[in-house]
Every structure is written in structure tokens, then in C-alpha cells.
Write a protein that holds these residues in place. Structure first.
Motif, PDB file in Angstrom:
ATOM      1  N   LYS A   1      77.249 -34.598  10.239  1.00 14.37           N
ATOM      2  CA  LYS A   1      77.712 -33.846  11.689  1.00 14.37           C
ATOM      3  C   LYS A   1      78.889 -34.532  12.073  1.00 14.37           C
ATOM      4  CE  LYS A   1      75.637 -31.165  15.234  1.00 14.37           C
ATOM      5  NZ  LYS A   1      76.605 -31.892  16.405  1.00 14.37           N
ATOM      6  N   ALA A   2      78.262 -35.544  12.646  1.00 12.83           N
ATOM      7  CA  ALA A   2      79.715 -35.929  13.216  1.00 12.83           C
ATOM      8  C   ALA A   2      81.138 -36.104  12.428  1.00 12.83           C
ATOM      9  CB  ALA A   2      79.625 -37.198  14.019  1.00 12.83           C
TER      10      ALA A   2
ATOM     11  N   GLU B   1      83.068 -32.740  12.394  1.00 13.85           N
ATOM     12  CA  GLU B   1      83.831 -31.979  12.862  1.00 13.85           C
ATOM     13  C   GLU B   1      84.444 -32.786  13.528  1.00 13.85           C
ATOM     14  OE1 GLU B   1      80.314 -32.205  16.306  1.00 13.85           O
ATOM     15  OE2 GLU B   1      79.294 -30.256  15.299  1.00 13.85           O
ATOM     16  N   ALA B   2      84.358 -34.452  13.319  1.00 14.95           N
ATOM     17  CA  ALA B   2      85.692 -34.896  13.777  1.00 14.95           C
ATOM     18  C   ALA B   2      87.132 -34.305  12.603  1.00 14.95           C
ATOM     19  CB  ALA B   2      85.489 -36.199  13.484  1.00 14.95           C
TER      20      ALA B   2
ATOM     21  N   ASP C   1      87.634 -30.354  13.545  1.00 16.93           N
ATOM     22  CA  ASP C   1      89.222 -30.347  15.399  1.00 16.93           C
ATOM     23  C   ASP C   1      89.610 -31.019  14.788  1.00 16.93           C
ATOM     24  OD1 ASP C   1      85.642 -29.429  15.491  1.00 16.93           O
ATOM     25  OD2 ASP C   1      85.783 -31.428  17.037  1.00 16.93           O
TER      26      ASP C   1
ATOM     27  N   GLU D   1      86.507 -41.552  16.607  1.00 19.94           N
ATOM     28  CA  GLU D   1      86.092 -40.218  16.601  1.00 19.94           C
ATOM     29  C   GLU D   1      84.686 -39.616  16.066  1.00 19.94           C
ATOM     30  OE1 GLU D   1      87.901 -37.842  18.999  1.00 19.94           O
ATOM     31  OE2 GLU D   1      90.181 -38.490  18.650  1.00 19.94           O
TER      32      GLU D   1
ATOM     33  N   LYS E   1      82.388 -40.666  18.923  1.00 17.83           N
ATOM     34  CA  LYS E   1      82.750 -39.823  19.825  1.00 17.83           C
ATOM     35  C   LYS E   1      81.156 -39.197  20.038  1.00 17.83           C
ATOM     36  CE  LYS E   1      87.223 -39.694  21.510  1.00 17.83           C
ATOM     37  NZ  LYS E   1      88.029 -39.118  21.811  1.00 17.83           N
ATOM     38  N   ARG E   2      81.388 -38.661  18.699  1.00 17.79           N
ATOM     39  CA  ARG E   2      80.512 -37.378  18.268  1.00 17.79           C
ATOM     40  C   ARG E   2      78.980 -37.087  17.536  1.00 17.79           C
ATOM     41  NH1 ARG E   2      86.007 -36.231  17.907  1.00 17.79           N
ATOM     42  NH2 ARG E   2      86.905 -34.355  18.160  1.00 17.79           N
TER      43      ARG E   2
ATOM     44  N   GLN F   1      76.865 -41.141  21.249  1.00 15.77           N
ATOM     45  CA  GLN F   1      79.045 -41.490  21.496  1.00 15.77           C
ATOM     46  C   GLN F   1      78.718 -43.105  21.264  1.00 15.77           C
ATOM     47  OE1 GLN F   1      77.165 -40.183  24.970  1.00 15.77           O
ATOM     48  NE2 GLN F   1      77.869 -38.126  23.153  1.00 15.77           N
TER      49      GLN F   1
END
Length: 457
Positions: A184-185, A188-189, A192, A219, A222-223, A227
Motif C-alpha cells: 500500500k505504501a 501510494e508513493a 501520488d 516516501e 512516510k506512508r 512512518q
């Protein structure tokens, strides 16, 4: 064409029979392909039939949701998951979780349906690297850390007409519990921050290049839920020095008294009757399960050893899908080609078989040689990882007239010493490929001309 979601390439006889029933009504255009992502594609489908087909897919536990365009493609895993005596980890639970997350349990997941470009993921479960982790956008590589099982991560592998790149280490490790949060992280990076202009420069590796691997890693971290992201583990479970095994043929499972039988599916193409017969054989001799592979072949698992002799005598295995194909045929892969794909420049499947048959009449090959055919520079058949690759193009014949041709690649490797092949010769007319391949096989792969072989006898 309709592409399905088939995590880990695991399917059933019931699903296979249903797909056969769908394509049967479409005549010559109705067929199915095993793809290089362990997946089914069915062809000939007409739009008015789609709602009924989708209902039928749901009834047998299949979906085509989020299987094309700028979506996450089919999650790939070890085709021998759960039955391999040498496996590191059973990849099926992880590929299933990934598919469930990506499609929100087949309801649709809008948060990852509008990526900058398509995106591939795999989970490695064997030392053989059957999953081809180096050409995936995200690859989970099994590793332990402080007594915990998890995965080191590779990111950014991809092929495109403008550029091909191998995945690089993210210098990150996640526990088995964090497979989905990590996916997912990363998604999403990419969603985005990835560029959305020139589609030849929108795959995830372009973003990694832009940010640098540490910037991209930051990045992703962070997601993550807290974090943060642990550094890679030095306790890699994949053995570096490992001779890649061949799953085609009869092999013992980890379960005593059972074997799996790998069948060669010539260039991955099947007709409705083929699929029905395969389903029948899987029911009669196994547990009704079939495993698709990224080399476009099919494995029947869970065959009782007492039934092997009878299985091997089945007409389907004798006449169509052999467990003992020739050396060159067993390593043959071909994309859809221009028979069905509008982007393909040349016909691939029938030509790949014809050229290989002709080459086999000229030389005897004693070592495995993987030959891949792709119809265009999108390289869906991954010619850069083949020993010998053929990429469709337009060429000119001896009279200077345009004709179908191929750029020939040489030297691709898979496994722990993976390496992308390079162009060996450009714009070769298709009619001139047989002598060129014969020459390559003799010079680079120790093949022996048939005339010399016969003379020595």
C-alpha cells in the motif's frame, strides 16, 4: 480479450471448464492464453456478452476487475507453492492477500485504480526464482531478521519500448505481517508522486530515478503505519548458487506418495476442448487443481504416484501437452502477436512454433535454451530475459521490400545471476531467422548440426 485475476496462477477444473464454455461459442477467435503473469486471457469475447460472462466468473470465484490499463497486474508467486520439497515459503497466502487488497475483495479499490502506469508485483517462494523478481515493480524476497520471518524488497523492474530496467534493492525489510501495508505504501508513493505525462516515462523506476533510492524509500516509509521502515536484512533465505530446476515432467511433492506433473503448453495457446480435457485430467488424477506458470505452461499437482502411469498414457499428454517436450520447445514463450493484438507488428505464436520446429531439424541441442518471441517493443513476452529473444519489427528483404522481421536479442539470464540480454542483430527478415538461430545455437550454446551428428554415428 478478457484478462482475469488469478493470484499465484492457481485455478480449478470448475473455473477452467467455465472459461472453456465462454470461448467455445466464438469459433476461430475463441481461445485462451496462459500469460507471462501466470494468468488466463480469454479471446473472442463480444461486448454484449460481457455482463453474463462477468456473472459467470463471479459464480466460479473469478474476476477480471482491475486487470488491465493502469492497474496492478496479476500477483505472481511460486507455481510449486505448498508442494515443493525445496520451497522457502508458501507464496499463496501472500499473493491472495495482495489480490484481495488490490481489488478490495473483488468489489473494486479506487485508491489504486488510477496509477501513472501499470504495475507488477511478485512474492518469491523458491531458490529458483520462478517468479522473475528482477522484472517486477515490487518483489518480496524471503529473509529472516532477528528470528522473525519476512521479506527484503526489490523495486522498479520493468520493460518498455524506450527502456528496460532490473529491479534494485530498496534496502528495506518487512515482516510477513506487513506485506500489505508495504505494498500500500509503495503504491501510494507511486500514485501520488509518479509523473503522468509521457507514458514512456511513467513506470515506477522513473520516479525512483528522480527521487533517488533513499528519497523513494523515505516516501514509502512516510506512508507506512508508523512512518518507519526497517533496513534490509543480511539473512537472505534465497540461495545465490542454485541450479534452476525444471518443473516440466514428473516430480515428487513434499507430500509423501504424491507428485506434480508439469505439462508443456505450446506457446500458451489453448482451445475450448483442450481446456475441458485438462480439467477432466486434473479431476481424474489430481484434486481438480491446475497451476499456471510465467513460462505459459501448466502444472497438475497432487497426483497419487499409483496413478502416474495411467496419467502419462492419456491422449492429451501424448498428442497435445507433453510432459517431455524437446529442449527448444520447453523453453519457448510467445506473446499474443498481431493475430489478436493491435500493437503487435508481427505474428508470433504460430511463427515461433514453425521456426523452432525447423531449427530442430537442423541442429541437436543438449542444454536448455529459452527462446522468447514478442510482437512489438512493449515486450510482453520479455525477450530481454531470454537466452535468445525475437522482437517484432518491420525489415527489408533482399530486394529492399518491406517485410515482417525481428530484432534478435542474446544473453538474457534469469535466476540469482539475472542479466538483461542485448541486441545481437537488428531487423532480420522473418524468413531468414532459421539459419541465424542455427548459427547462434552452434556458436553460443554448443548445438551440433544434424549432418555432423548423423555422420558420427
Amino acid at each position: 480479450m478478457m484478462r482475469l485475476k488469478l493470484p499465484n496462477g492457481v485455478t480449478t477444473s470448475v473455473q477452467t471448464k467455465y472459461l472453456a464454455s465462454v470461448i467455445r461459442k466464438y469459433g476461430e477467435d475463441g481461445c485462451a492464453d496462459v500469460t507471462t503473469r501466470q494468468n488466463w486471457q480469454i479471446r473472442g469475447v463480444v461486448l454484449p456478452d460481457v455482463p453474463e460472462i462477468l456473472r459467470g466468473l463471479a459464480e466460479v470465484g473469478l474476476t477480471s476487475l482491475q486487470s488491465g490499463m493502469d492497474n496492478v497486474r496479476n500477483p505472481v508467486g511460486n507455481p510449486l507453492a505448498g508442494i515443493d520439497p525445496e520451497e522457502i515459503v508458501d507464496t499463496r497466502p501472500y499473493t491472495n492477500l495482495l489480490s484481495q487488497y488490490i481489488t478490495a475483495n473483488s468489489l473494486g479499490n479506487p485508491t489504486v485504480t488510477n496509477l501513472p502506469r501499470k504495475w507488477n508485483v511478485c512474492v518469491v517462494g523458491s531458490h529458483d526464482l520462478f517468479e522473475h523478481p528482477h522484472i517486477n515493480d515490487l518483489a518480496y524476497m524471503p529473509a529472516t531478521k532477528n528470528g522473525r520471518f519476512g521479506f527484503n524488497l526489490l523495486v522498479g523492474g520493468f520493460f518498455s519500448p524506450k527502456r528496460c530496467a532490473e529491479a534494485v534493492p530498496l534496502d528495506a525489510w518487512v515482516s510477513a505481517d506487513d506485506v500489505i501495508p508495504l505494498c500500500k505504501a509503495v503504491l501510494e508513493a507511486y500514485r501520488d508522486l509518479g509523473t503522468r505525462g509521457n507514458r514512456q516515462k511513467t513506470r515506477m523506476m522513473w520516479l525512483i530515478d528522480e527521487l533517488g533510492i533513499e528519497g523513494f524509500r523515505a516516501e514509502v516509509a512516510k506512508r507506512m503505519p508508523f512512518q518507519e521502515l526497517e533496513r534490509a536484512s543480511s539473512e537472505d533465505l534465497v540461495q545465490k548458487q542454485w541450479e534452476r530446476r525444471d518443473y516440466v515432467g514428473v516430480h515428487p511433492q513434499k507430500q509423501e506418495g504424491l507428485s506434480y506433473v508439469g505439462l508443456h503448453i505450446p506457446v500458451g495457446r489453448l482451445q475450448a476442448d483442450d481446456m475441458d480435457e485438462l480439467a477432466h485430467v486434473a479431476d481424474k488424477y489430481g484434486t481438480g487443481e491446475l497451476r499456471l506458470t510465467v513460462e505459459q505452461n501448466i502444472i497438475i499437482p497432487n497426483v497419487e504416484n499409483s496413478k502416474l502411469e495411467a496419467l502419462l498414457k492419456e491422449p492429451l499428454l501424448k498428442n497435445r501437452f507433453s510432459p517431455e517436450p524437446s529442449i527448444l520447445m520447453r523453453g519457448l514463450v510467445a506473446c499474443t502477436g498481431n493475430q489478436f493484438c493491435g500493437q503487435a507488428i508481427i505474428e508470433t505464436k504460430a511463427r515461433a512454433l514453425k521456426v523452432t520446429e525447423e531449427v530442430e531439424r537442423h541442429v541437436a541441442v543438449t542444454q536448455p535454451v529459452r527462446m522468447h518471441w514478442t510482437g512489438c517493443p512493449n515486450t510482453c513476452a520479455q525477450v530481454q530475459v531470454a537466452d535468445i529473444g525475437f522482437m517484432g519489427c518491420m525489415a527489408r528483404d533482399e530486394n529492399g521490400k518491406p517485410c515482417e522481421g525481428a530484432d534478435v536479442f542474446l544473453g538474457g539470464r534469469i535466476g540469482s545471476d539475472s542479466h538483461l540480454g542485448d541486441v545481437y542483430k537488428k531487423s532480420v527478415p522473418c524468413k531468414d531467422l532459421v539459419p541465424l538461430v542455427v548459427d547462434i545455437l552452434v556458436k553460443h550454446f554448443g548445438a551440433v548440426p544434424r549432418e555432423r551428428e548423423e555422420g558420427e554415428d
